[in-house]
Design a protein around this motif. Structure first.
Motif, PDB file in Angstrom:
ATOM      1  N   GLY A 356       0.818  -1.205   0.000  1.00  8.44           N
ATOM      2  CA  GLY A 356       0.000   0.000   0.000  1.00  8.44           C
ATOM      3  C   GLY A 356       0.853   1.255   0.000  1.00  8.44           C
ATOM      4  N   ARG A 357       0.172   2.389  -0.082  1.00 13.37           N
ATOM      5  CA  ARG A 357       0.849   3.680  -0.252  1.00 13.37           C
ATOM      6  C   ARG A 357       1.799   4.009   0.899  1.00 13.37           C
ATOM      7  N   GLU A 358       1.348   3.815   2.151  1.00 16.42           N
ATOM      8  CA  GLU A 358       2.190   4.176   3.297  1.00 16.42           C
ATOM      9  C   GLU A 358       3.416   3.273   3.385  1.00 16.42           C
ATOM     10  N   VAL A 359       3.233   1.988   3.098  1.00 18.88           N
ATOM     11  CA  VAL A 359       4.363   1.044   3.141  1.00 18.88           C
ATOM     12  C   VAL A 359       5.375   1.407   2.059  1.00 18.88           C
ATOM     13  N   LYS A 360       4.896   1.729   0.865  1.00 17.58           N
ATOM     14  CA  LYS A 360       5.814   2.142  -0.214  1.00 17.58           C
ATOM     15  C   LYS A 360       6.589   3.394   0.186  1.00 17.58           C
ATOM     16  N   ARG A 361       5.890   4.347   0.806  1.00 18.49           N
ATOM     17  CA  ARG A 361       6.543   5.595   1.236  1.00 18.49           C
ATOM     18  C   ARG A 361       7.690   5.277   2.191  1.00 18.49           C
ATOM     19  N   ARG A 362       7.436   4.398   3.157  1.00 18.34           N
ATOM     20  CA  ARG A 362       8.476   4.108   4.163  1.00 18.34           C
ATOM     21  C   ARG A 362       9.608   3.280   3.575  1.00 18.34           C
ATOM     22  N   ILE A 363       9.300   2.360   2.673  1.00 22.35           N
ATOM     23  CA  ILE A 363      10.371   1.589   2.015  1.00 22.35           C
ATOM     24  C   ILE A 363      11.286   2.537   1.239  1.00 22.35           C
ATOM     25  N   MET A 364      10.697   3.498   0.534  1.00 20.54           N
ATOM     26  CA  MET A 364      11.510   4.439  -0.256  1.00 20.54           C
ATOM     27  C   MET A 364      12.362   5.341   0.638  1.00 20.54           C
ATOM     28  N   ILE A 365      11.779   5.811   1.742  1.00 18.12           N
ATOM     29  CA  ILE A 365      12.565   6.619   2.692  1.00 18.12           C
ATOM     30  C   ILE A 365      13.718   5.787   3.238  1.00 18.12           C
ATOM     31  N   GLY A 366      13.397   4.545   3.655  1.00 17.84           N
ATOM     32  CA  GLY A 366      14.416   3.667   4.246  1.00 17.84           C
ATOM     33  C   GLY A 366      15.526   3.325   3.280  1.00 17.84           C
ATOM     34  N   THR A 367      15.163   3.043   2.038  1.00 13.44           N
ATOM     35  CA  THR A 367      16.176   2.710   1.019  1.00 13.44           C
ATOM     36  C   THR A 367      17.071   3.917   0.750  1.00 13.44           C
ATOM     37  N   TYR A 368      16.456   5.095   0.737  1.00 13.13           N
ATOM     38  CA  TYR A 368      17.211   6.335   0.495  1.00 13.13           C
ATOM     39  C   TYR A 368      18.242   6.581   1.603  1.00 13.13           C
ATOM     40  N   VAL A 369      17.815   6.464   2.875  1.00  7.25           N
ATOM     41  CA  VAL A 369      18.746   6.796   3.968  1.00  7.25           C
ATOM     42  C   VAL A 369      19.840   5.740   4.147  1.00  7.25           C
ATOM     43  N   LEU A 370      19.646   4.562   3.548  1.00  6.55           N
ATOM     44  CA  LEU A 370      20.687   3.527   3.624  1.00  6.55           C
ATOM     45  C   LEU A 370      21.586   3.520   2.379  1.00  6.55           C
ATOM     46  N   SER A 371      21.269   4.360   1.411  1.00 12.61           N
ATOM     47  CA  SER A 371      22.007   4.305   0.151  1.00 12.61           C
ATOM     48  C   SER A 371      23.377   4.975   0.263  1.00 12.61           C
ATOM     49  N   ALA A 372      24.238   4.626  -0.663  1.00 14.10           N
ATOM     50  CA  ALA A 372      25.606   5.162  -0.670  1.00 14.10           C
ATOM     51  C   ALA A 372      25.559   6.686  -0.712  1.00 14.10           C
ATOM     52  N   GLY A 373      26.358   7.299   0.156  1.00 19.92           N
ATOM     53  CA  GLY A 373      26.409   8.755   0.191  1.00 19.92           C
ATOM     54  C   GLY A 373      25.456   9.369   1.201  1.00 19.92           C
TER      55      GLY A 373
END
Length: 493
Positions: A356-373
Motif C-alpha cells: 500500500g501507499r504508506e508502506v511504499k513511502r516508508r520503504i523508499m525513505i528507508g532505502t534512500y537513507v541507507l544508500s551510498a552517500g
C-alpha cells in the motif's frame, strides 16, 4: 445471567473456576458480539469460530479436572502481525495474500499453553505502519467511540487499531498488539483501554512479522490495568529462538496492581510540553500529577534534552529497518504473485501491486537513507541520536527517579479520512511525538485512561519506567485508574 462480555479477564477467570458458566458459553457470547458488531467496526479480518469453540471445550475439560492454566477459557483477539498456525496471517497486506503459516509465534503459543481461546485475527495498519489504522488492505477500523452529538466515524489509533477497538467494544476479553513507535499506547489512549509496551526483549519477537527489528515489541491491550498485567505475564518469556529475548524471570505482574506508590519518585519531563499542545492535554497531565502526589509519590521535574530529536531520528531508523525487512516479499515463495516478462519485472509488479501507499513511502525513505552517500548523513547520525536519547533516560533514572509521567497523545481521536491528516504524512507522524522515545531507548511504557476530552472522547496518560521494571508501571497506573475511573463508549453499532 450478566452479559458475559462485560466481565474483565480477572472476573471471567474467577467465574470460570467457580463453574458459574463454561468456557464454551463465554466464547459463544464473544462470537455473538463479533457477529453483531464487526460489520460496523471492521475490527476482525478473520474470525475462527470452529477453532475457538474447540479450544473452549478443551478448556472446559481442564477446568473440570482442576488443571486450569492462568488464562484458561479466556477468549482473546490476535493482531494480524502474529503468526498463527494454519490461520490467516497477512499483516493486513495484499502482498501476503492467503498466507497461512505452518508455525505459531512464541507469544501466541505462550497464551494457548496457558489456556487462552483464539477468537480470530484483528485488523491493523499494513505491516504496522500507521497511526490511524487506515492503511490496512482490509479497510479502516472504526472506533466504538463517537464525539458527543456527532455520528462521525473516528479512528481507533494505530497500528493496533483492531486490537484497541475490539477490546473497547467488548469483542474480545483482551488482545495482543505490537508497538514500534507507539502502536500499543496511542490506540489504547484513543479508545479508553490500557496498553503496555514492555521493555525490549521482554516478549519474544519470534513469529511476529517484522517492521523495525530493533524497535518492535509485543504487548497486550486490555480493559483495565489488572487485565493488562495478567496478559503480559502469559505473553512474556525467554525464547532461544529470538536472540534479543532477555533471560530474566517473568515477575507476577498482577501482584503489583494496587501496590502503594508512597515514596516513589515520579519525574515530569519538561520537554514533553510541546508547542501547541491543547489545554485539555496539559490539564489532564496536571490532574495525573496531583493524583500521584495525593497517593504519596514525590513529583520531581526532570529534563530529557534530546527528546526533540526523537521523532525525526525514529522516522529514519524505522523506515531503514523496514526497507530491509520487507525486501523478502517478492512473490516467489508465498503470498501475492503478479507475473512479468522476467524475474525482475515479476518482483516489480508484485511489490507495486502488493504494498500500500504508506508502506511504499516508508520503504523508499528507508532505502534512500541507507544508500551510498546518505548512510552516514542520515542513518548513522540517527543511531547516534538514539544513543543520546537512551543516555538521557539513564541519567534521570540514575538520579533516583522511579518512573516518568507524560501525556500519551497530543490530542483525542480524529476522524477517519481526516483531510488534514491524510494530506500531510508529517502531521500524522506527529501523533507519535510522546511515544517514540520509549522505543528508541528500549524502555517499558504504559498508557492508562485518565479522562475525557471536551467532546467526550478518551484521553490517556503515559508512564515510562526503568528497563524490566514493568511492575512500577502497573502500580502507578492502578493509582491513576482508581482516581479516574473506567471509560466505556456508548453503544451505537
Amino acid at each position: 445471567m450478566t452479559d458475559l462480555t462485560a466481565l474483565t479477564i480477572a472476573e471471567a477467570r474467577d467465574a470460570l473456576r467457580a463453574k458459574t458458566f463454561s468456557a464454551r458459553e463465554l466464547t459463544d457470547a464473544y462470537l455473538g458480539a463479533i457477529d453483531a458488531a464487526n460489520g460496523a467496526l471492521n475490527a476482525y479480518v478473520t474470525v475462527t469460530p470452529d477453532k475457538a469453540r474447540a479450544m473452549a471445550e478443551t478448556s472446559d475439560g481442564r477446568l473440570a479436572k482442576g488443571e486450569a492454566g492462568a488464562l484458561e477459557g479466556i477468549p482473546l483477539g490476535i493482531k494480524d502481525l502474529f503468526a498463527t498456525e494454519g490461520v490467516h496471517t497477512q499483516a493486513c497486506s495484499h502482498v501476503l495474500d492467503k498466507f497461512e503459516p505452518r508455525y505459531e509465534s512464541t507469544v501466541t503459543a505462550n497464551l494457548w499453553a496457558d489456556g487462552a481461546v483464539m477468537l480470530g485475527k484483528l485488523n491493523m495498519d499494513e505491516f504496522a505502519m500507521g497511526s490511524s489504522n487506515e492503511s490496512s488492505y482490509y479497510g479502516p477500523v472504526v472506533s466504538p467511540w463517537r464525539a458527543e452529538g456527532s455520528n462521525a466515524d473516528l479512528v481507533p489509533g494505530g497500528s493496533s487499531g483492531g486490537s484497541a477497538a475490539a477490546v473497547a467494544a467488548r469483542l474480545c476479553a483482551g488482545a495482543t498488539a505490537t508497538d514500534t513507535g507507539g502502536s500499543i499506547r496511542q490506540p489504547a489512549a484513543f479508545t479508553g483501554t490500557v496498553g503496555i509496551k514492555p521493555t525490549y526483549g521482554r516478549c519474544s519477537r519470534w513469529g511476529i512479522v517484522a517492521f523495525a527489528s530493533s524497535l518492535d515489541q509485543a504487548g497486550p491491550i486490555a480493559r483495565d490495568v489488572r487485565d493488562a498485567a495478567i496478559l503480559l505475564k502469559s505473553m512474556a518469556s525467554t525464547d532461544p529462538k529470538d536472540t534479543t529475548s532477555v533471560d530474566l524471570p517473568v515477575p507476577d505482574y498482577e501482584a503489583a496492581v494496587g501496590r502503594s506508590v508512597k515514596g516513589m519518585r515520579i519525574g515530569i519531563p519538561k520537554e514533553y510540553r510541546v508547542e501547541g499542545m491543547p489545554a485539555e492535554i496539559e490539564a489532564l497531565w496536571h490532574q495525573g500529577i496531583e493524583w500521584l502526589r495525593d497517593a504519596g509519590a514525590e513529583i520531581v521535574d526532570v529534563s530529557l534534552p534530546h527528546t526533540k530529536y526523537a521523532l525525526p531520528a525514529y522516522y529514519i531508523v524505522a523506515p531503514a529497518e523496514a526497507s530491509s525487512n520487507l525486501a523478502r516479499y517478492d512473490g516467489v515463495r508465498y503470498g501475492l504473485r503478479v507475473p512479468g516478462r522476467d524475474l525482475i519485472e515479476m518482483y516489480e509488479n508484485t511489490r507495486a501491486a502488493g504494498f500500500g501507499r504508506e508502506v511504499k513511502r516508508r520503504i523508499m525513505i528507508g532505502t534512500y537513507v541507507l544508500s551510498a552517500g546518505y548512510y552516514d548523513a542520515y542513518y548513522l547520525r540517527a543511531q547516534k541520536v538514539r544513543t543520546l536519547i537512551k543516555r538521557d533516560f539513564e541519567t534521570v533514572f540514575a538520579e533516583g527517579v522511579d518512573a516518568l509521567l507524560t501525556p500519551a497523545t497530543p490530542s483525542p481521536a480524529f476522524g477517519i479520512a481526516d483531510q488534514e491528516m491524510n494530506a500531510d504524512p508529517v502531521k500524522m507522524y506527529l501523533n507519535d511525538v510522546f511515544t517514540v522515545t520509549v522505543n528508541m531507548a528500549g524502555l517499558p511504557g504504559l498508557a492508562v485512561p485518565a479522562g475525557l476530552s471536551a467532546s467526550g472522547l478518551p484521553l490517556g496518560l503515559q508512564i515510562i519506567g526503568r528497563p524490566f521494571d514493568e511492575e512500577s508501571l502497573f502500580a502507578t497506573a492502578s493509582v491513576i485508574e482508581k482516581a479516574a475511573g473506567r471509560f466505556e463508549p456508548a453503544k451505537w453499532w
